[in-house]
Structure formats: C-alpha cells, structure tokens
Design an enzyme around this catalytic site. Structure first.
Site, short mmCIF file in Angstrom:
data_model
loop_
_atom_site.label_atom_id
_atom_site.label_comp_id
_atom_site.label_asym_id
_atom_site.label_seq_id
_atom_site.Cartn_x
_atom_site.Cartn_y
_atom_site.Cartn_z
N GLY A 70 0.81 -1.22 0.00
CA GLY A 70 0.00 0.00 0.00
C GLY A 70 0.84 1.27 0.00
N THR A 71 1.91 1.26 0.78
CA THR A 71 2.78 2.43 0.86
C THR A 71 3.38 2.74 -0.51
OG1 THR A 71 3.34 1.88 3.14
CG2 THR A 71 4.85 3.37 2.00
N ASN A 148 -7.85 4.61 8.68
CA ASN A 148 -7.41 3.43 9.41
C ASN A 148 -7.56 3.58 10.92
OD1 ASN A 148 -5.32 5.30 8.41
ND2 ASN A 148 -3.95 4.19 9.77
N GLN A 176 -7.92 0.31 3.48
CA GLN A 176 -8.80 -0.20 4.54
C GLN A 176 -10.19 -0.62 4.03
OE1 GLN A 176 -8.16 -1.04 7.59
NE2 GLN A 176 -6.10 -0.20 7.77
N SER A 196 -3.66 -2.88 -0.65
CA SER A 196 -2.60 -3.67 -0.05
C SER A 196 -3.10 -5.08 0.23
CB SER A 196 -2.15 -3.01 1.26
OG SER A 196 -1.22 -3.84 1.91
N HIS A 198 -1.85 -7.45 2.42
CA HIS A 198 -1.83 -8.03 3.77
C HIS A 198 -2.96 -7.53 4.67
CE1 HIS A 198 -0.01 -4.84 6.44
NE2 HIS A 198 0.36 -4.34 5.27
N THR A 234 11.71 -7.78 -11.07
CA THR A 234 11.09 -9.07 -11.35
C THR A 234 9.85 -9.25 -10.49
OG1 THR A 234 13.26 -9.93 -11.85
CG2 THR A 234 11.54 -11.56 -11.41
N CYS A 321 1.41 2.09 12.73
CA CYS A 321 2.52 2.89 12.24
C CYS A 321 2.91 3.97 13.23
CB CYS A 321 2.17 3.55 10.92
SG CYS A 321 1.22 2.49 9.87
C1 LIG Z 1 -1.77 -0.27 6.11
C2 LIG Z 1 -2.08 0.94 5.34
C3 LIG Z 1 -1.21 1.42 4.34
C4 LIG Z 1 0.14 0.80 4.09
O1 LIG Z 1 0.06 -0.43 3.42
P1 LIG Z 1 1.34 -1.39 3.43
O2 LIG Z 1 0.98 -2.49 2.49
O3 LIG Z 1 1.53 -1.84 4.83
O4 LIG Z 1 2.48 -0.58 2.93
C5 LIG Z 1 -1.58 2.54 3.64
N1 LIG Z 1 -2.74 3.16 3.86
C6 LIG Z 1 -3.61 2.73 4.80
C7 LIG Z 1 -4.89 3.46 4.99
C8 LIG Z 1 -3.31 1.62 5.57
O5 LIG Z 1 -4.15 1.21 6.52
#
Ligand SMILES: *Cc1c(COP(=O)(O)O)cnc(C)c1O
Length: 382
Positions: A70-71, A148, A176, A196, A198, A234, A321
């Site tokens: 996500g980042t 979040n 989210q 994202s 995970h 890759t 975070c």
């Molecule tokens: C967790 C989160 C991210 C970051 O995602 P990652 O895959 O951990 O880098 C970005 N934005 C929001 C709103 C999140 O909750």
C-alpha cells in the site's frame, strides 16, 4: 484465550491463499519475462492474477499495476503525478495515512504546494472544501477512502465528481476498504486507487495501484521496464498469486463477512460506551463495518494495549505505524481531541475469523482493565 482484534494493522494469510501460493516458490518459480515454458507459466499466473484484482474493483486488467504494498502504491500515485508535472499544487487531508502525508511533505520540500484539508469532528472531509481549494495549478487530489485509525468513510464519490469536473487527477488510498465495502472505481470517479494485500488476508509486501486508462504517471522505480515501465523489478509471482486469491475470496465472502462483523462491531460499541467517560471516535454510521475506536478519559493508551495483551488480547491505540511514537495521533488531533484525550485511544478492528465468544471475552476484560488503570492514573480524578 488469545484474541486478535487488530485487523487494520494486518491480517493472517488465508489457508486457501497459502495453498495457491506455495507452488510458485519452488515448482513454478519462473521469471515472467523469460521466453521458456517456466517463464510463460509465471507470466500466465501474473496476468490471471491481474484479472482477479481488477474484478474486485470493477477495473480492467490493464489498469492494474502490481507494487510492493500500500505504501508503495501511494508513493507511486502521488510522486508519479507530481514528477510528471514537475511543479504544482496537491490537495489532501490532515488525516491521511503516513504513506500519503509523508510523501506530500517530501514533495513540499521539493517545491510543490500542498493543501492539507481539515476534517469535522467525525473525521469527514467536506467536498465543498476540496472544491474551494482548487487552483489553476492543482495537479492532484488525494483523499483516503476510509481512515485506518477512526474508521470513517469519506465521501469519495462526491470528491471524485468535483475532481472530474475540474479535470484534476483523483487518487484514493483504499487500503482499509477493499474487501469491506464494495468498490467500483468507475462509480467512485477515481483515477487511481491503492490496495494492499496483507490487509485482506493476503501476504505482506504486495499491493496494487489502479491507474485508469489514459492517466499518465512518471515511474519511481527504473530498470528492466516491468509492469509497462511503471514498476521495474522481477514480479513477485508467489505474492501476487496470493494477493489475487485473497481478492477472489474477499469478493465471494464480503457480504456475509460484513454482516457478521457489523453485528459484533455494534455489540462492542454499545458495551464499551457503557463504561464511564468512554467515547466513540470516528463517524457513528459512516464507518468501516469491522472498526470500533474509542478514547477513555484518564487512560494512557499504551498501558491499555499492554494490559489487554497480558489478557491475550491484541488491539491498538490507533495505527500500528504511529503507535511506536509517543506524540498523539495526527488523526485524533485533527478531529479536535486534546492531546491528553488522544493519548487514551483504543482501536478494535475485527476480522473474518473472530467469533462471538472472543468478543464476549474482550467485553468482559475491558471494563476491568480500564478500572485498574484509572485507579493508578494521576490523570483520573473523579
Ligand atoms: C496499512 C495501510 C497502508 C500501508 O500499506 P502497506 O501495504 O503496509 O504498505 C496505507 N494506507 C492505509 C490506509 C493503511 O491502513
């Protein structure tokens, strides 16, 4: 009893996801760029995965770029537009995830102008504020789909309409919301959307950025030209296959998951608010179905998390975070909480696997823990 109630931080990998991934580590390990059958097998898995991710958000497969999470998706979208223009103005909000906020702060240092919109006491961005801040040199609007820390769902469709009317690229961080609210990039009027893996029972370190056909961005990674030149390196085939499987499952299970989680969430909110001087943060209705967030007067959030942990319960103060820093959360300050109130925050985020017994256990523990902590708290003077 061990109870995990921190699904906004991360989720366990689904068994089906793991099963789908496993062969791609050592049997189907090819490089998707290779011409031989190993490579073609990987390439095929990659493109099938792209279709599955696209389907979840009503996009076309060629509008999905796989990323490292996500980042990275947020960075790719925001820097991608910024570097494309070289200069200009960006509109965002004060309650974005650090992946967006820190990227914007970095761009300010590089000479871009950024407007950080305020939110109301529920954490809502007012679409009229967005419109008022638009300038001739505005190149991007980036507002998250749901927050979040406090679960509030933003009026993305309206903001999207405003962006469209003014011909400005609109990005949303939907990390989210994917899998919890149905997402239709066309209906939402978004040009770019971050996901994202995970956070939806897929593996960590994988994500995607939806980029509407026709939107041009500058890549932030340069190299072999993978992902149509937008993300060299890759491809992480096993991760991508797992992510796609997680999307497929999310689509199938969303309705029933959401209904069950909502009931449990409402039970949590109702019961926790019976505790003296406990308050809900975020919007009471327009909030994520799995999300309950509070603050307690006279409580220090970190101690609360540690004491809950000693009872086997995983929760969070706000976001994983920011919980290592001791400054009060920027989100809670933005909704008008005083620093000492913001320090007493608690976030409970449910997942697919949570059972009612687990919630009952939490609801049994939480008043006791609050009482214990208040007894020793210098901030609690009743
Ligand atoms: C967790 C989160 C991210 C970051 O995602 P990652 O895959 O951990 O880098 C970005 N934005 C929001 C709103 C999140 O909750």
């Amino acid at each position: 009893m061990k109870v995990y109630l921190d699904h906004a931080a991360t989720t366990p990998v689904d068994k089906e996801v793991l099963d789908a991934m496993i062969d791609f580590f050592n049997k189907k390990f090819g490089n998707a760029s290779s011409l031989h059958s190993w490579g073609r097998e990987a390439k095929e898995a990659l493109e099938k995965s792209r279709e599955k991710v696209a389907a979840l958000i009503n996009a076309d497969a060629d509008e999905i770029v796989f990323t490292g999470g996500g980042t990275e998706s947020d960075n790719m979208a925001i820097k991608g537009i910024a570097f494309m223009h070289g200069k200009g103005h960006i509109i965002t909000s004060k309650i974005e995830h650090p992946a967006v906020l820190e990227t914007c702060k970095y761009l300010e240092k590089k000479g871009f102008d950024v407007t950080y919109l305020p939110v109301d006491k529920y954490g809502m961005v007012n679409p009229e504020d967005v419109e008022k801040e638009i300038r001739d040199d505005t190149i991007l609007i980036t507002i998250m789909h749901a927050n979040n820390e406090i679960g509030t769902i933003e009026p993305i469709e309206e903001i999207g309409k405003i962006a469209k009317k003014n011909n400005i690229v609109f990005h949303t961080d939907a990390v989210q919301t994917v899998g919890k609210i149905s997402i239709d990039v066309k209906k939402m009027n978004v040009d770019m959307l971050s996901i994202s893996s995970h956070k939806i029972y897929g593996p960590k370190g994988v994500g995607a950025l939806y980029i509407k056909r026709g939107i041009k961005i500058e890549p932030i990674l340069h190299g072999g030209g993978h992902e149509k030149g937008l993300r060299s390196s890759t491809e992480n085939i096993s991760g991508i296959v797992g992510f796609a499987k997680a999307c497929e499952i999310a689509m199938k299970k969303m309705k029933e998951d959401v209904e069950r989680m909502k009931k449990l969430r409402d039970k949590i909110i109702k019961n926790v608010l019976e505790i003296e001087e406990a308050y809900l943060t975020g919007h009471p209705e327009k909030r994520l179905p799995n999300h309950a967030s509070f603050y307690f007067r006279g409580i220090e959030g970190e101690s609360l998390i540690l004491m809950l942990d000693s009872y086997g319960i995983a929760a969070s103060t706000g976001s994983a975070c920011s919980s290592k820093k001791l400054q009060p959360s920027h989100v809670l300050l933005a909704i008008g909480l005083k620093p000492e109130e913001a320090h007493g925050s608690l976030r409970i985020t449910l997942g697919r696997e949570n059972k009612e017994e687990e919630i009952d256990y939490f609801l049994d523990v939480i008043p006791k823990v609050i009482e214990k902590l208040r007894r020793i708290s210098p901030m609690w003077n009743k």
